[in-house]
Design a protein around this motif. Structure first.
Motif, PDB file in Angstrom:
ATOM      1  N   GLU A 123      -6.897  -8.853  25.977  1.00 49.41           N
ATOM      2  CA  GLU A 123      -7.476  -9.463  24.745  1.00 49.41           C
ATOM      3  C   GLU A 123      -7.354 -10.907  24.572  1.00 49.41           C
ATOM      4  OE1 GLU A 123      -4.716  -7.437  21.685  1.00 49.41           O
ATOM      5  OE2 GLU A 123      -5.511  -5.576  22.184  1.00 49.41           O
ATOM      6  N   PRO A 124      -6.430 -11.753  25.105  1.00 52.04           N
ATOM      7  CA  PRO A 124      -5.475 -11.541  25.692  1.00 52.04           C
ATOM      8  C   PRO A 124      -4.077 -11.459  24.466  1.00 52.04           C
ATOM      9  CG  PRO A 124      -5.780 -13.805  25.847  1.00 52.04           C
ATOM     10  CD  PRO A 124      -6.916 -13.163  25.239  1.00 52.04           C
ATOM     11  N   SER A 170     -13.232 -10.805  17.329  1.00 52.74           N
ATOM     12  CA  SER A 170     -12.622 -12.339  18.095  1.00 52.74           C
ATOM     13  C   SER A 170     -12.269 -13.471  17.269  1.00 52.74           C
ATOM     14  CB  SER A 170     -13.544 -12.566  19.003  1.00 52.74           C
ATOM     15  OG  SER A 170     -13.157 -13.786  19.956  1.00 52.74           O
ATOM     16  N   VAL A 171     -11.224 -13.796  17.542  1.00 53.94           N
ATOM     17  CA  VAL A 171     -10.613 -15.006  16.677  1.00 53.94           C
ATOM     18  C   VAL A 171     -10.049 -15.977  17.534  1.00 53.94           C
ATOM     19  CG1 VAL A 171      -9.236 -16.012  14.676  1.00 53.94           C
ATOM     20  CG2 VAL A 171     -10.472 -13.748  14.480  1.00 53.94           C
ATOM     21  N   ASN A 172     -10.407 -17.052  17.719  1.00 48.59           N
ATOM     22  CA  ASN A 172     -10.031 -18.179  18.492  1.00 48.59           C
ATOM     23  C   ASN A 172      -9.904 -17.638  19.965  1.00 48.59           C
ATOM     24  OD1 ASN A 172      -9.490 -20.106  16.455  1.00 48.59           O
ATOM     25  ND2 ASN A 172      -7.547 -19.399  15.814  1.00 48.59           N
ATOM     26  N   ALA A 195      -9.299 -14.729  21.103  1.00 48.31           N
ATOM     27  CA  ALA A 195      -8.787 -13.588  21.257  1.00 48.31           C
ATOM     28  C   ALA A 195      -9.307 -12.414  20.682  1.00 48.31           C
ATOM     29  CB  ALA A 195      -7.333 -13.591  21.065  1.00 48.31           C
ATOM     30  N   ARG A 196      -9.419 -11.245  21.195  1.00 48.73           N
ATOM     31  CA  ARG A 196     -10.053 -10.237  20.462  1.00 48.73           C
ATOM     32  C   ARG A 196      -8.913  -9.051  20.377  1.00 48.73           C
ATOM     33  NH1 ARG A 196     -15.326  -8.507  20.295  1.00 48.73           N
ATOM     34  NH2 ARG A 196     -15.872 -10.073  21.702  1.00 48.73           N
ATOM     35  N   ARG A 197      -8.426  -9.190  19.101  1.00 45.57           N
ATOM     36  CA  ARG A 197      -7.142  -8.494  18.781  1.00 45.57           C
ATOM     37  C   ARG A 197      -7.197  -7.279  17.609  1.00 45.57           C
ATOM     38  NH1 ARG A 197      -2.505 -13.211  19.469  1.00 45.57           N
ATOM     39  NH2 ARG A 197      -3.446 -13.761  21.596  1.00 45.57           N
ATOM     40  N   TRP A 198      -8.399  -7.530  16.761  1.00 50.19           N
ATOM     41  CA  TRP A 198      -8.475  -6.830  15.637  1.00 50.19           C
ATOM     42  C   TRP A 198      -9.653  -6.080  15.458  1.00 50.19           C
ATOM     43  CZ3 TRP A 198      -7.402 -11.854  16.606  1.00 50.19           C
ATOM     44  CH2 TRP A 198      -5.987 -12.512  16.150  1.00 50.19           C
ATOM     45  N   ILE A 199      -9.494  -4.940  14.829  1.00 54.90           N
ATOM     46  CA  ILE A 199     -10.615  -3.957  14.368  1.00 54.90           C
ATOM     47  C   ILE A 199     -11.006  -4.138  12.984  1.00 54.90           C
ATOM     48  CG2 ILE A 199     -11.207  -1.652  14.278  1.00 54.90           C
ATOM     49  CD1 ILE A 199      -9.744  -0.949  16.817  1.00 54.90           C
ATOM     50  N   PRO A 200     -11.778  -4.779  12.349  1.00 51.38           N
ATOM     51  CA  PRO A 200     -12.150  -4.703  10.988  1.00 51.38           C
ATOM     52  C   PRO A 200     -12.414  -3.637  10.539  1.00 51.38           C
ATOM     53  CG  PRO A 200     -13.979  -6.031  12.331  1.00 51.38           C
ATOM     54  CD  PRO A 200     -13.185  -5.077  13.391  1.00 51.38           C
ATOM     55  N   LEU A 201     -11.797  -3.521   9.096  1.00 55.61           N
ATOM     56  CA  LEU A 201     -11.940  -2.241   8.266  1.00 55.61           C
ATOM     57  C   LEU A 201     -12.505  -2.378   6.851  1.00 55.61           C
ATOM     58  CD1 LEU A 201      -8.328  -0.655   9.052  1.00 55.61           C
ATOM     59  CD2 LEU A 201     -10.606  -0.050  10.172  1.00 55.61           C
TER      60      LEU A 201
END
Length: 400
Positions: A183-184, A119-121, A123-129
């Motif tokens: 996410e949004p 989650s950033v700001n 929004a939950r849009r990323w999967i850490p790799l």
């Protein structure tokens, strides 16, 4: 080789024919893409060089080259992915299209799960790799292109029937849309919805049915805006970004984007000379990269960017029409779907930067900072080059 030709008993020797060189793919498309990528790399460095001095990011301790090195790394990965994508025949992509779509749905679900998605700001849009973050919505754009093209080919005989042809595709878009809005990420949902609608239209869906679909989509987006206070605030801020409330609130990015472009005038202040990127313009290296281009290269730079993207989109659509003319409907719809994707997202990003559209979080394809977007853009364009390559093989009488 000299071939004798006999005309009325007289021998005539034909001159040697000049060899004709047939290129394996559209090199102009390749070089325009490379030019945009290279320009984007320079502008990402220019727009992000001062972020480390911003008090907001004091804890992150960003170095001057932090975003440059990450963007360069993404370009290297994108180049490898593009090479691999080009090697895959279109018939293989057609078979894999439904599975690629399912994989994108699974990733969109995973990104919403705590401790998996980042989650950033808000929004939950990323999967850490580990070494980077992956954004599933970017894969979903390519997956939607593939799936919609495959779907239209399979439903070609019943494309005039709404419930049997269009409704299942609509359900697929709704499922993706619900996951993206959770996410949004309304910007990605807009792009995916337009991709699906574009391919339905280009695939030959009845005009009245397409009109009904368009009305339903517009009504759906209007309801989403009306039901969300912060989206309504963005719309009102767009209408009057210079008011005291909006200029310090939801219209802050837009007002500073317009200030940056205004400072650039016709010829710009010169590369690296932007003032707005010095902690005034948020997301200068991502969503508002065009504003920095406008400030540093002026009207000339903005027009060059517009012309390059316009040519790129037009060329992609031409390759798609050529494939359909060769009775390769899936390949043609994929190319045109990618053209719709690149063209529409570019239009939205540029419209936002120029104040012609409400602020929306969409990057400038091929140029803005963002590893997932760069990788998926490069993969998509490599697929377009593969389609063009197969078109040329067929036109020379070969087989693919």
């Amino acid at each position: 080789m000299h071939l004798p030709v006999h005309l009325g008993g007289a021998g005539v020797t034909q001159t040697k024919a000049a060899p004709v060189r047939v290129l394996g793919f559209d090199q102009a498309l390749l070089w325009v893409t490379v030019a945009l990528l290279a320009w984007g790399l320079v502008m990402v460095y220019s727009a992000s060089i001062a972020i480390g001095d911003n008090p907001r990011f004091a804890r992150a301790n960003y170095q001057e080259t932090y975003f440059l090195m990450r963007h360069a790394f993404a370009l290297v990965v994108a180049f490898v992915v593009a090479l691999l994508s080009f090697q895959v025949p279109m018939r293989t992509w057609e078979r894999a299209a439904p599975w690629l779509f399912v994989a994108s749905i699974i990733l969109l679900v995973l990104v919403l799960i705590p401790h998996i998605g980042r989650s950033v700001n808000g929004a939950r849009r990323w999967i850490p790799l580990g070494f980077t973050n992956f954004q599933p919505s970017e894969l979903a754009k390519l997956a939607m292109v593939m799936y919609a093209a495959s779907y239209m080919v399979r439903k070609m005989e019943i494309k005039e029937r709404f419930f049997r042809a269009v409704l299942p595709m609509g359900i697929a878009v709704v499922v993706v849309g619900m996951l993206l809005l959770a996410e949004p990420d309304m910007g990605a949902f807009m792009v995916i919805a337009v991709i699906a609608m574009g391919i339905l239209f280009l695939g030959g869906v009845n005009a009245r049915m397409f009109f009904v679909i368009t009305v339903l989509v517009v009504v759906a987006f209007a309801m989403m805006v009306a039901s969300s206070p912060w989206r309504r605030e963005r719309i009102f801020a767009y209408l009057d970004p210079w008011s005291e409330t909006n200029a310090l609130g939801k219209g802050y990015q837009l007002s500073h984007s317009l200030i940056a472009i205004g400072r650039g005038e016709v010829f710009g202040v010169g590369l690296g000379g932007s003032v707005e990127k010095l902690h005034w313009l948020p997301e200068a290296h991502t969503d508002f990269l065009l504003a920095v281009i406008g400030e540093e290269f002026g009207l000339i730079g903005v027009l060059v960017a517009i012309v390059l993207f316009l040519w790129l989109t037009r060329r992609i659509m031409h390759i798609g029409r050529q494939a359909i003319a060769l009775d390769r409907v899936f390949s043609g719809l994929v190319a045109q779907g990618i053209g719709v994707w690149i063209g529409f997202q570019t239009f939205i990003n540029m419209g936002v930067n120029l104040g012609a559209l409400p602020t929306k979080g969409l990057t400038l394809p091929l140029m803005s900072y963002g590893g997932s977007a760069i990788i998926m853009n490069m993969a998509a364009l490599a697929i377009v080059l593969r389609i063009d390559y197969e078109n040329r093989v067929l036109m020379r009488g070969g087989r693919v």
